[in-house]
Scaffold this active site. Structure first.
Site, PDB file in Angstrom:
ATOM      1  N   ASP A   1      35.315 -18.026  -3.345  1.00  0.00           N
ATOM      2  CA  ASP A   1      34.329 -16.971  -3.147  1.00  0.00           C
ATOM      3  C   ASP A   1      32.902 -17.422  -3.407  1.00  0.00           C
ATOM      4  O   ASP A   1      31.981 -17.039  -2.683  1.00  0.00           O
ATOM      5  CB  ASP A   1      34.674 -15.796  -4.075  1.00  0.00           C
ATOM      6  CG  ASP A   1      34.182 -14.459  -3.542  1.00  0.00           C
ATOM      7  OD1 ASP A   1      33.830 -14.391  -2.358  1.00  0.00           O
ATOM      8  OD2 ASP A   1      34.181 -13.480  -4.319  1.00  0.00           O
TER       9      ASP A   1
ATOM     10  N   ASN B   1      26.727 -15.821  -9.349  1.00  0.00           N
ATOM     11  CA  ASN B   1      26.871 -17.212  -9.807  1.00  0.00           C
ATOM     12  C   ASN B   1      28.042 -17.394 -10.775  1.00  0.00           C
ATOM     13  O   ASN B   1      28.706 -18.429 -10.781  1.00  0.00           O
ATOM     14  CB  ASN B   1      25.566 -17.722 -10.418  1.00  0.00           C
ATOM     15  CG  ASN B   1      25.047 -16.835 -11.529  1.00  0.00           C
ATOM     16  OD1 ASN B   1      25.460 -15.689 -11.690  1.00  0.00           O
ATOM     17  ND2 ASN B   1      24.117 -17.356 -12.310  1.00  0.00           N
TER      18      ASN B   1
ATOM     19  N   SER C   1      18.275 -11.057 -10.549  1.00  0.00           N
ATOM     20  CA  SER C   1      16.912 -11.527 -10.338  1.00  0.00           C
ATOM     21  C   SER C   1      15.882 -10.593 -10.971  1.00  0.00           C
ATOM     22  O   SER C   1      16.137  -9.408 -11.180  1.00  0.00           O
ATOM     23  CB  SER C   1      16.623 -11.641  -8.841  1.00  0.00           C
ATOM     24  OG  SER C   1      16.515 -10.352  -8.261  1.00  0.00           O
TER      25      SER C   1
ATOM     26  N   THR D   1      14.770  -7.468  -8.670  1.00  0.00           N
ATOM     27  CA  THR D   1      15.793  -6.421  -8.654  1.00  0.00           C
ATOM     28  C   THR D   1      15.868  -5.729 -10.010  1.00  0.00           C
ATOM     29  O   THR D   1      15.996  -4.502 -10.095  1.00  0.00           O
ATOM     30  CB  THR D   1      17.163  -7.013  -8.294  1.00  0.00           C
ATOM     31  OG1 THR D   1      17.075  -7.668  -7.025  1.00  0.00           O
ATOM     32  CG2 THR D   1      18.222  -5.918  -8.209  1.00  0.00           C
ATOM     33  N   GLY D   2      15.770  -6.513 -11.078  1.00  0.00           N
ATOM     34  CA  GLY D   2      15.787  -5.932 -12.416  1.00  0.00           C
ATOM     35  C   GLY D   2      14.642  -4.962 -12.624  1.00  0.00           C
ATOM     36  O   GLY D   2      14.810  -3.893 -13.236  1.00  0.00           O
ATOM     37  N   SER D   3      13.464  -5.306 -12.115  1.00  0.00           N
ATOM     38  CA  SER D   3      12.313  -4.423 -12.232  1.00  0.00           C
ATOM     39  C   SER D   3      12.552  -3.106 -11.500  1.00  0.00           C
ATOM     40  O   SER D   3      12.239  -2.021 -12.013  1.00  0.00           O
ATOM     41  CB  SER D   3      11.071  -5.118 -11.672  1.00  0.00           C
ATOM     42  OG  SER D   3       9.943  -4.277 -11.735  1.00  0.00           O
TER      43      SER D   3
ATOM     44  N   GLU E   1      19.359  -8.947 -18.019  1.00  0.00           N
ATOM     45  CA  GLU E   1      19.408 -10.402 -18.201  1.00  0.00           C
ATOM     46  C   GLU E   1      18.964 -10.996 -16.882  1.00  0.00           C
ATOM     47  O   GLU E   1      19.692 -10.938 -15.893  1.00  0.00           O
ATOM     48  CB  GLU E   1      20.821 -10.836 -18.595  1.00  0.00           C
ATOM     49  CG  GLU E   1      20.873 -12.208 -19.258  1.00  0.00           C
ATOM     50  CD  GLU E   1      21.216 -13.302 -18.277  1.00  0.00           C
ATOM     51  OE1 GLU E   1      20.257 -13.935 -17.760  1.00  0.00           O
ATOM     52  OE2 GLU E   1      22.400 -13.523 -18.037  1.00  0.00           O
TER      53      GLU E   1
ATOM     54  N   GLU F   1      11.186 -20.168 -10.201  1.00  0.00           N
ATOM     55  CA  GLU F   1      12.631 -20.368 -10.283  1.00  0.00           C
ATOM     56  C   GLU F   1      13.178 -20.641  -8.883  1.00  0.00           C
ATOM     57  O   GLU F   1      13.043 -19.810  -7.985  1.00  0.00           O
ATOM     58  CB  GLU F   1      13.310 -19.134 -10.879  1.00  0.00           C
ATOM     59  CG  GLU F   1      14.798 -19.323 -11.116  1.00  0.00           C
ATOM     60  CD  GLU F   1      15.462 -18.093 -11.714  1.00  0.00           C
ATOM     61  OE1 GLU F   1      16.380 -18.264 -12.534  1.00  0.00           O
ATOM     62  OE2 GLU F   1      15.074 -16.967 -11.352  1.00  0.00           O
TER      63      GLU F   1
END
Length: 472
Positions: free
Chosen positions: A69, A130, A209, A212-214, A230, A367
């Site tokens: 996967d 990941n 990321s 997306t977290g924001s 995280e 990053e």
């Protein structure tokens, strides 16, 4: 799609608004039942132990599915599943001794106080591609131990082991509705947004990321909902000497090439003292060129593909930008070649080391999330610390030195949630993990990971008939 071949391997559902609502409702119904009761801690621990045993008995099946996967080498996938088993057992053992009532002495003995630890409620969980199952279990295990219920939404690029884990949970006697797994998301779906915006979530936990977290945090702000994030990282590994050169270089490579560099805690920046740079870089160049890139199902493979064609292009674009900005490649800098014919459609890139970075080089600051190590030198300890801290991220750094006092001194000055001394990427179930600055907030693993899902209720009491007499 298989990252190794680019060919389809499975079809997953795109959860609709009604699917998401049904999952949240099931979690709420379960939470309102016996599952979350404070007297049910031992029963929850027993379920977690059965889940650990069930997963352990199918370890190879899950490892093979994880490799198919997300493309990570099978040896790494097995280690991930073993870590999942360990986390389930750790929280099963931790919970019975943690929960209960803590009695506190107060300034007035007529008013004793106690602290009651309770489950926070229904948790929305959004996890990355990941470490698909491992990142999910790091959230699910403590949340279940606490008595929470949850809706888990894994990344659409790698959802299969999380779906299969739901089977293990059901077979282990987990209460219906305690764990609900939904799939879907971009492209062509909106399951993640539908989940994080749902008004009946009590807690949100996200790994992924920064952008997306924001966005998720804004959604939680509208709900005044506790949220743990995280996020990304741009960690450094600082090398002060070549005293233990072989081990040092091995840890440098572990810090950036495991999981094909797609690790938020990766030490993607190498700061090496100018007095030992020649020896360190010479060995890194040699060892990096020897990395066995290829079929992740082979036991001998050390690095597989990145997750998708989109991620592959992002890495290739980073290579192009590095060249435009005057950087040089010590090794790598392109798509991996010499692969088996069946892998020609896969998303492979070369393990890469970039040198001669200018002050404004993107490869140093941004990053990349791929197998790319950027290198700079330093003269003094103070300069090394300043360069390592000069980033908007603060997840994980490492320091390599034959001088223990120097390691400890530098570790205290590095602004990150994790610092490794003479190692990199080492995690244990009982050690808290999380970041500072734009790497997020909240913790996973350890007691801190459990407390993300715990509400502490203060109870103050006095004897019947006692009063202040204020209005007597």
């Amino acid at each position: 799609l298989s990252p190794s071949t680019g060919e389809p391997i499975a079809t997953i559902a795109n959860a609709s608004a009604s699917d998401v609502d049904m999952a949240v409702r099931a979690a709420r119904d379960c939470f309102n039942g016996d599952w979350s009761d404070g007297d049910n801690v031992q029963s929850r621990s027993e379920v977690l132990l059965r889940m650990a045993s069930g997963l352990e008995s199918r370890l190879e099946e899950f490892a093979q599915l994880e490799t198919a996967d997300c493309g990570k080498p099978i040896v790494e996938a097995r280690a991930d599943i073993e870590m999942c088993v360990g986390a389930l057992r750790y929280y099963a053992g931790l919970a019975p001794g943690y929960f209960g009532t803590d009695e506190l002495e107060t300034a007035d003995p007529d008013f004793p106080c106690s602290i009651l630890k309770e489950a926070r409620g229904v948790v929305g969980m959004v996890t990355p591609w990941n470490y698909p199952l491992m990142q999910a279990v790091f959230k699910v295990a403590p949340a279940l131990a606490a008595g929470c219920t949850m809706v888990l939404k894994p990344a659409p690029w790698a959802s299969l082991t999380c779906v299969k884990f739901g089977e293990v949970a059901a077979e282990s006697g987990l209460a219906p509705g305690a764990l609900n797994v939904i799939t879907g998301g971009p492209p062509g779906g909106d399951a993640g947004r539908l989940l994080v915006e749902h008004p009946d979530l009590d807690v949100l936990s996200f790994t992924g990321s920064g952008p997306t977290g924001s966005a998720l945090l804004h959604a939680s702000a509208d709900q005044l909902r506790p949220t743990s994030l995280e996020l990304g990282g741009k960690g450094s590994i600082i090398v002060f000497d070549a005293e233990n050169l072989e081990a040092t270089v091995d840890w440098i490579m572990c810090g950036i090439f495991l999981c094909t560099g797609q690790v938020c805690s990766a030490n993607s920046r190498l700061l090496v003292h100018e007095d030992c740079q020649e020896a360190v870089l010479k060995l890194i160049q040699k060892k990096t060129r020897e990395i066995r890139v290829g079929d992740p199902f082979l036991e001998s493979t050390q690095m597989g593909p990145v997750i998708s064609d989109v991620q592959q292009q992002r890495v290739m674009d980073a290579f192009g930008t590095a060249q435009e900005q005057g950087c040089s490649f010590l090794t790598g800098g392109g798509q991996a070649t010499g692969l088996d014919k069946k892998l020609q459609g896969g998303y492979f890139v070369e393990p890469t080391v970039i040198v001669n970075l200018g002050q404004e080089a993107d490869a140093w600051d941004k990053e990349i999330f791929g197998p790319v190590l950027s290198v700079r030198t330093f003269k003094t300890e103070e300069e090394a610390v300043r360069l390592a801290n000069d980033t908007e991220y603060g997840l994980a750094n490492a320091v390599m030195s034959s001088d223990d006092a120097q390691c400890s001194r530098v570790a205290k000055k590095l602004r990150s949630g994790v610092v490794w001394q003479n190692c990199s990427q080492v995690l244990f179930e009982n050690t808290p993990f999380g970041g500072q600055k734009k790497s997020g907030f909240g913790r996973e693993l350890g007691v801190s990971g459990l407390e993300e899902y715990v509400h502490k209720k203060t109870i103050v009491k006095t004897k019947p008939g006692n009063s202040w007499g204020w209005y007597a």
